[in-house]
Design a protein around this motif. Structure first.
Motif, PDB file in Angstrom:
ATOM      1  N   SER A  29      24.080 -17.205  27.255  1.00 14.66           N
ATOM      2  CA  SER A  29      22.972 -18.153  27.368  1.00 14.66           C
ATOM      3  C   SER A  29      21.645 -17.515  26.979  1.00 14.66           C
ATOM      4  N   THR A  70      20.328 -22.882  25.430  1.00 11.41           N
ATOM      5  CA  THR A  70      21.781 -23.030  25.333  1.00 11.41           C
ATOM      6  C   THR A  70      22.174 -24.300  26.081  1.00 11.41           C
ATOM      7  N   LEU A 214      23.969 -20.732  21.403  1.00  6.07           N
ATOM      8  CA  LEU A 214      24.653 -19.672  22.146  1.00  6.07           C
ATOM      9  C   LEU A 214      24.134 -18.304  21.722  1.00  6.07           C
TER      10      LEU A 214
END
Length: 252
Positions: A29, A70, A214
């Motif tokens: 994240s 994310t 990501l």
């Protein structure tokens, strides 16, 4: 009737505790912080210090969009048709983003605005076996690793990023995967997949979730375990995630 505790740890809890104790967790994240890159038309992120008269506690007010950092896209993010139309993030089961994880790294890395075809997926299957129904597939385009930054430094992340082609989205749909992720700001390329947004329409229509922005995909082996949980947002079109990969603890 309530039963008295015997002090014995339930089997499932004991097994999971032992598995996680011997595993290595990789945080996938992005940190939520002001100036972080967001999709050009999406809400920006702000963190305001919140002062309350008479309260000694420290706290902040967060102002952010559902697709900040994310995050996951739920089917209702796009005007899709079929049984998944209108499904909000609060309706997703807790297992929606947990499962075996395949990380696919195209070699060489895709060019700016490239719509990546099925080749890297087929190469991955040739080396590691077929993708399975329920897999989480992460496309490591090696984009965010060098282009993510704050304020003006993050503009590079938002220019001409690669995505997947319609044929690739259709192959993933055929494999019945549960989610597809990318280290780019969108799973469709920077020009919107020639303006058609094929990844979003093909996958979300089939109930396949999309994960974007990501981080640290370069740390993942071809196969591991993935878990992430969205916030329970009423009628949410998406949600920020804390996404984690679970690796063998012995891996270097």
């Amino acid at each position: 009737m309530r039963t008295q505790s015997t002090g014995r740890t339930p089997t499932t809890a004991r097994v999971l505790d032992e598995l996680f104790a011997g595993a290595r967790l990789v945080d996938l994240s992005r940190t939520l912080e002001e100036g972080m890159p967001t999709y050009p038309t999406h809400a920006k992120y702000f963190q305001n210090r919140w002062l309350s008269m008479g309260d000694v506690a420290r706290m902040n007010q967060l102002v952010l969009g559902e697709h900040t950092g994310t995050h996951v896209d739920s089917p209702c993010h796009f005007p899709v048709e079929g049984p998944h139309a209108g499904v909000g993030v609060e309706e997703l089961p807790l297992t929606a983003l947990t499962g075996r994880c395949a990380t696919v790294t195209p070699d060489p890395p895709p060019a700016p605005d490239e719509m990546v075809g099925p080749g890297p997926l087929l190469d991955w299957e040739a080396h590691h076996g077929p993708l399975l129904a329920g897999d989480v597939v992460l496309m490591n385009f090696q984009w965010g690793a060098t282009r993510w930054g704050l304020h003006e430094a993050g503009f590079a992340h938002l220019r001409e990023w690669p995505g997947i082609a319609r044929e690739t989205a259709e192959l993933l749909r055929e494999r019945d995967v549960r989610a597809v992720g990318t280290d780019c700001v969108s799973l469709d390329s920077g020009d919107g997949g020639r303006g058609e947004l094929p990844a979003h329409f093909v996958l979300l229509t089939a109930g396949v979730l999309i994960i974007e922005n990501l981080a640290h995909l370069d740390l993942l082996p071809p196969l591991c375990f993935f878990l992430a949980f969205p916030l329970r947002i009423a009628h949410g079109t998406g949600s920020p995630l804390r996404a984690v990969a679970v690796l063998d603890g012995a891996r270097a």
